[in-house]
Design an enzyme around this catalytic site. Structure first.
Site, mmCIF file in Angstrom:
data_model
loop_
_atom_site.group_PDB
_atom_site.id
_atom_site.type_symbol
_atom_site.label_atom_id
_atom_site.label_comp_id
_atom_site.label_asym_id
_atom_site.label_seq_id
_atom_site.Cartn_x
_atom_site.Cartn_y
_atom_site.Cartn_z
ATOM 1 N N ASP A 126 5.443 80.815 19.796
ATOM 2 C CA ASP A 126 7.077 81.035 19.015
ATOM 3 C C ASP A 126 7.905 81.311 20.326
ATOM 4 O OD1 ASP A 126 8.077 82.392 16.607
ATOM 5 O OD2 ASP A 126 8.404 83.549 18.356
ATOM 6 N N HIS A 165 24.262 75.569 16.609
ATOM 7 C CA HIS A 165 22.969 74.710 16.201
ATOM 8 C C HIS A 165 22.976 73.542 16.975
ATOM 9 C CE1 HIS A 165 21.723 77.394 12.783
ATOM 10 N NE2 HIS A 165 23.117 77.541 12.397
ATOM 11 N N ASP A 225 19.295 72.932 18.620
ATOM 12 C CA ASP A 225 18.550 71.501 18.359
ATOM 13 C C ASP A 225 18.412 70.938 19.657
ATOM 14 O OD1 ASP A 225 18.816 72.086 15.734
ATOM 15 O OD2 ASP A 225 20.272 70.528 15.180
ATOM 16 N N ASP A 234 11.038 77.494 15.259
ATOM 17 C CA ASP A 234 10.976 77.759 16.576
ATOM 18 C C ASP A 234 9.368 77.937 16.674
ATOM 19 O OD1 ASP A 234 10.919 80.132 15.329
ATOM 20 O OD2 ASP A 234 11.747 81.150 17.226
#
Length: 309
Positions: free
Chosen positions: A180, A193, A197, A223
């Site tokens: 994580d 974003h 990405d 994630d």
């Protein structure tokens, strides 16, 4: 045995001066060749020679032309046509004269003479490369994450089930890691974003650099990622991989002009032949990951059953 070209196709007994048959053959299939019942070539179209790169003398040379995994099937196809007098079909992969991978759909058609005896086997072929490539693309979309190209949750679960079966058969352990990315939401919220990405794409590449080819690295969503390390003999090996990943992620990131640092937390469990199912493993790594998060993140934790504490 002399080889025939398009110019003397009319010498074949079933083709003599028949304009309809000639036009039908030339337009119906991409490639065309004919063998006698002993496997000797009696005719091959010019287009066939162009794609293969040569005019074969016999059926064996056709077999050698295609990929090895389909050769036995092609043999069976020829024998079945001889035995049943019926046409049958096969798809196979080969390498063209240009060293390009191609897919061909081949139909074997038994040809009888005027006495009703089997005289020849005709092979008519269609180039289905585009269709096969599209099928592969659709399969990849179904089993891979479109952003990172990694296996997705669906493919991961299938692979995990296979690993459980293999572990029981071989009595070899494997490790499951659940990753994580710490505070990934902050990257998205503060940098956008697009940066998020691009970061995930580079993250995937970095982690893959820490793994072997036999290891499986998958994106579960957002994630969260998983890693399967097959045939690991001890926790020390897994620990070295985990530490390598921690150090790799801690290195500065430069993504779309943004420079920042990131960390990752990991839950780990070892799977031995006695583990019951995938759900149990996933629960164990989830518990271990929760423990890491509770201790401040940027670390890894092995799952420990209560009885071992």
């Amino acid at each position: 045995m002399s080889q025939k070209t398009d110019l003397d196709l009319a010498t074949l007994s079933w083709f003599q001066n028949n304009a309809f048959v000639r036009q039908f053959i030339e337009q119906a299939w991409d490639y065309f060749c004919t063998f006698d019942v002993h496997g000797n070539l009696t005719y091959a179209s010019k287009s066939f020679g162009q794609v293969v790169g040569f005019i074969p003398k016999d059926f064996q040379q056709i077999v050698d032309f295609i990929d090895s995994e389909y050769r036995m099937d092609l043999y069976k196809m020829f024998i079945k046509a001889l035995q049943t007098y019926r046409s049958n079909k096969l798809e196979f992969r080969a390498k063209s004269a240009k060293e390009e991978c191609i897919w061909l759909e081949c139909t074997a058609i038994p040809i009888k003479n005027e006495q009703g005896e089997l005289a020849e086997i005709s092979f008519v072929l269609h180039d289905i490369t585009l269709r096969k490539n599209e099928e592969s693309r659709l399969v990849a979309m179904a089993f891979h994450d479109p952003l990172t190209g990694l296996p997705n949750r669906r493919l991961f679960k299938d692979h995990l089930q296979q690993m459980l079966v293999q572990s029981k058969q071989t009595n070899r352990a494997f490790a499951l890691l659940y990753l994580d990315i710490d505070d990934f939401k902050i990257v998205n919220d503060t940098m956008g974003h697009d940066v998020g990405d691009a970061f995930l794409q580079e993250f995937a590449q970095r982690i893959q650099g820490c793994l072997r080819e036999v290891d499986m690295f998958a994106r579960m969503g957002g994630d969260e990622f998983t890693i399967i390390l097959p045939t690991v003999d001890c926790e020390e090996h897994v620990r070295s991989v985990a530490e390598r990943i921690i150090q790799c992620v801690e290195q500065p990131w430069k993504v779309h002009g943004q420079i920042f640092r990131s960390t990752v937390s990991m839950g780990i469990t070892m799977c031995h032949s006695g583990v019951a199912d995938a759900a149990t493993l996933l629960k164990e790594v989830d518990i271990a990951l929760y423990q890491v998060k509770g201790k401040g993140r940027n670390h890894y934790q092995f799952f420990r059953p209560i009885k071992d504490k």
